[in-house]
Design an enzyme around this catalytic site. Structure first.
Site, short mmCIF file in Angstrom:
data_model
loop_
_atom_site.label_atom_id
_atom_site.label_comp_id
_atom_site.label_asym_id
_atom_site.label_seq_id
_atom_site.Cartn_x
_atom_site.Cartn_y
_atom_site.Cartn_z
N LYS A 140 0.80 -1.17 0.14
CA LYS A 140 0.15 -0.14 0.02
C LYS A 140 0.76 1.29 -0.10
O LYS A 140 0.50 2.21 -0.67
CB LYS A 140 -0.94 -0.08 1.22
CG LYS A 140 -2.28 -1.03 1.00
CD LYS A 140 -3.15 -0.43 2.09
CE LYS A 140 -4.39 -1.20 2.07
NZ LYS A 140 -5.48 -1.09 3.05
N LYS A 176 -4.58 -10.80 -5.64
CA LYS A 176 -5.66 -10.74 -4.50
C LYS A 176 -6.84 -9.79 -5.29
O LYS A 176 -6.72 -8.75 -5.54
CB LYS A 176 -5.32 -10.51 -3.30
CG LYS A 176 -6.31 -10.21 -2.40
CD LYS A 176 -5.92 -9.74 -1.04
CE LYS A 176 -6.11 -8.16 -1.00
NZ LYS A 176 -6.32 -7.87 0.15
N LYS A 188 -11.22 -4.43 -3.02
CA LYS A 188 -12.03 -3.57 -3.26
C LYS A 188 -11.60 -2.05 -3.73
O LYS A 188 -12.37 -1.33 -4.30
CB LYS A 188 -13.04 -3.08 -2.07
CG LYS A 188 -12.48 -3.14 -0.79
CD LYS A 188 -13.55 -2.72 0.37
CE LYS A 188 -13.14 -3.55 1.95
NZ LYS A 188 -12.14 -3.58 2.54
P1 TYM Z 1 -10.24 -6.27 4.60
O1 TYM Z 1 -11.54 -5.04 4.93
O2 TYM Z 1 -9.19 -5.65 3.78
O3 TYM Z 1 -10.86 -7.56 4.23
C1 TYM Z 1 -12.02 -7.79 5.23
C2 TYM Z 1 -12.05 -9.35 5.04
O4 TYM Z 1 -11.95 -9.99 3.86
C3 TYM Z 1 -11.15 -10.68 3.58
N1 TYM Z 1 -10.66 -10.84 2.14
C4 TYM Z 1 -10.60 -11.73 1.14
N2 TYM Z 1 -10.65 -12.81 1.45
C5 TYM Z 1 -10.36 -13.80 0.21
N3 TYM Z 1 -10.05 -13.27 -0.94
C6 TYM Z 1 -10.08 -12.03 -1.17
N4 TYM Z 1 -9.70 -11.61 -2.41
C7 TYM Z 1 -10.05 -11.08 -0.17
N5 TYM Z 1 -10.07 -9.68 0.24
C8 TYM Z 1 -10.30 -9.51 1.38
C9 TYM Z 1 -9.73 -10.61 4.32
O5 TYM Z 1 -8.96 -11.64 4.71
C10 TYM Z 1 -10.75 -10.10 5.70
O6 TYM Z 1 -10.93 -11.07 6.51
N6 TYM Z 1 -7.49 -5.29 8.65
C11 TYM Z 1 -8.71 -5.68 8.32
C12 TYM Z 1 -9.64 -5.81 9.00
C13 TYM Z 1 -9.60 -6.03 10.34
C14 TYM Z 1 -9.75 -7.08 11.02
C15 TYM Z 1 -9.63 -6.60 12.56
C16 TYM Z 1 -9.96 -8.40 10.89
C17 TYM Z 1 -9.49 -5.12 11.35
N7 TYM Z 1 -9.71 -5.43 12.54
C18 TYM Z 1 -9.61 -7.65 13.53
C19 TYM Z 1 -9.81 -9.33 11.92
C20 TYM Z 1 -9.56 -8.92 13.06
C21 TYM Z 1 -8.71 -5.55 6.77
O7 TYM Z 1 -8.34 -4.58 6.32
O8 TYM Z 1 -9.50 -6.49 6.02
#
Ligand code: TYM
Length: 333
Positions: free
Chosen positions: A116, A198, A201
């Site tokens: 990023k 990957k 969004k």
């Molecule tokens: P974020 O918002 O990027 O993604 C949310 C969840 O979706 C999963 N994910 C995917 N899984 C499979 N294939 C993909 N292409 C894909 N893109 C996203 C991510 O693995 C995630 O589970 N930092 C985290 C959010 C967060 C969090 C937490 C998660 C904040 N605090 C505490 C767990 C526990 C994030 O940016 O996810």
């Protein structure tokens, strides 16, 4: 353990863009699948979204939309604590405390930060750098046993574990050491245009992802444009990343194994596979979309959910925060 002797699950999704089928298949679908087995906290991580610039109006709307998507995907608000991160100030306070135990070297090694920050360049914020510490606070405040996520979050959970172990060793047992919970399929849905990456969004090209709220004709168009190869065989293998991604999507939605899918499509081209992936996604997402629309028209209901949940989350999180403060030598008020 929670009050009812169930283990505790915690996870969250950023309202930094409209949610994709990566978020749905990699995270949400598993949250729903385990809701009877764990005492669960699922949070809309609005503070995490601030690590990159957000339009305030959009952020407000997307935060509510995320919550509506959680419920519409099948998370029962009576069984799960569904809340908004910024409504529980303990997350920010615990982040400061944990920041003082986290090494700059550890944060510099986070691959998501490296990716990023390279993209953003000069104006990368300190928030983006320390974002995994906020995530560790999220997880550790709830005595979390398991964190259901996609593969890309594994490294951040390892950091949360390291910080928990460090704090426990320096003081006395305070935090439960959390485990990642990563499903066998769907944990890494790939970009439809560049299937080595990957699905995200925040991709620039909308053909790269499918949104949970994309209407059927958009899903059809995007899947038909998905990059495949000229091998012409439906096979789940590393040298066919585009086709393998379509197989993963189909497998996660229908619960057929990739092997069964290979068998089913023997002698068939990619057109049939794409048509079936489209149908499976439309069938899976249509009821979710209908419920999201209804929920967004009932803001009072959504408000009642996030307010009640915030009460419960504040209670649990504050208990852990007080414990941390006491052990560190901060004088209780
Ligand atoms: P974020 O918002 O990027 O993604 C949310 C969840 O979706 C999963 N994910 C995917 N899984 C499979 N294939 C993909 N292409 C894909 N893109 C996203 C991510 O693995 C995630 O589970 N930092 C985290 C959010 C967060 C969090 C937490 C998660 C904040 N605090 C505490 C767990 C526990 C994030 O940016 O996810």
């Amino acid at each position: 353990m929670g009050n009812n002797n169930k283990k505790i699950a915690f996870s969250g999704i950023q309202p930094s863009g409209d949610l994709t089928i990566g978020n749905y298949l990699g995270a949400l679908k598993n949250w729903v699948a385990i809701q009877d087995d764990f005492e669960s906290y699922y949070c809309v991580v609005d503070l995490h979204a601030l690590t990159v610039r957000q339009d305030p109006k959009e952020l407000r709307l997307r935060t509510l939309k995320n919550l509506a998507i959680y419920i519409a995907s099948g998370l029962d608000p009576k069984k799960n604590t569904l809340f908004i991160q910024s409504h529980v100030p303990a997350h920010s306070e615990a982040t400061w405390l944990l920041n003082c135990f986290c090494y700059i070297g550890e944060l510099s090694r986070m691959t998501q930060y490296k990716d990023k920050s390279q993209k953003i360049g000069e104006s990368v914020s300190a928030g983006l750098f320390t974002y995994p510490v906020l995530m560790a606070a999220d997880i550790l405040l709830y005595n979390t046993d398991v964190v259901p996520v996609g593969v890309d979050q594994k490294q951040h959970i390892e950091l949360a574990r390291d910080l928990a172990v460090r704090f426990n060793n320096l003081y006395s047992p305070t935090f439960t050491i959390p485990e990642p919970y990563i499903a066998d399929t769907g944990a890494k849905i790939m970009d439809l245009q560049e299937p080595e990456k990957k699905m995200s969004k925040s991709a620039d090209n909308p053909n790269a992802y499918i949104l949970i709220l994309d209407p059927p004709n958009t899903i059809k168009k995007k899947i038909s444009r998905a990059v495949t190869d000229d091998i012409g065989v439906v096979r789940y293998s590393e040298d066919q990343p585009g086709v393998s991604n379509l197989i993963s999507i189909l497998s996660t939605v229908t619960h057929m194994t990739p092997k069964d899918i290979e068998k089913k499509y023997e002698g068939m081209g990619y057109a049939q596979l794409k048509a079936d992936v489209t149908d499976a996604l439309v069938e899976e997402l249509s009821p979710v979309q209908k419920t999201v629309k209804e929920l967004l028209e009932d803001k009072t209901y959504l408000e009642s959910i996030y307010k009640n949940s915030a009460d419960k989350a504040n209670y649990v999180a504050n208990k852990t925060l007080r414990k941390m403060q006491r052990k560190l030598g901060l004088i209780p008020r």
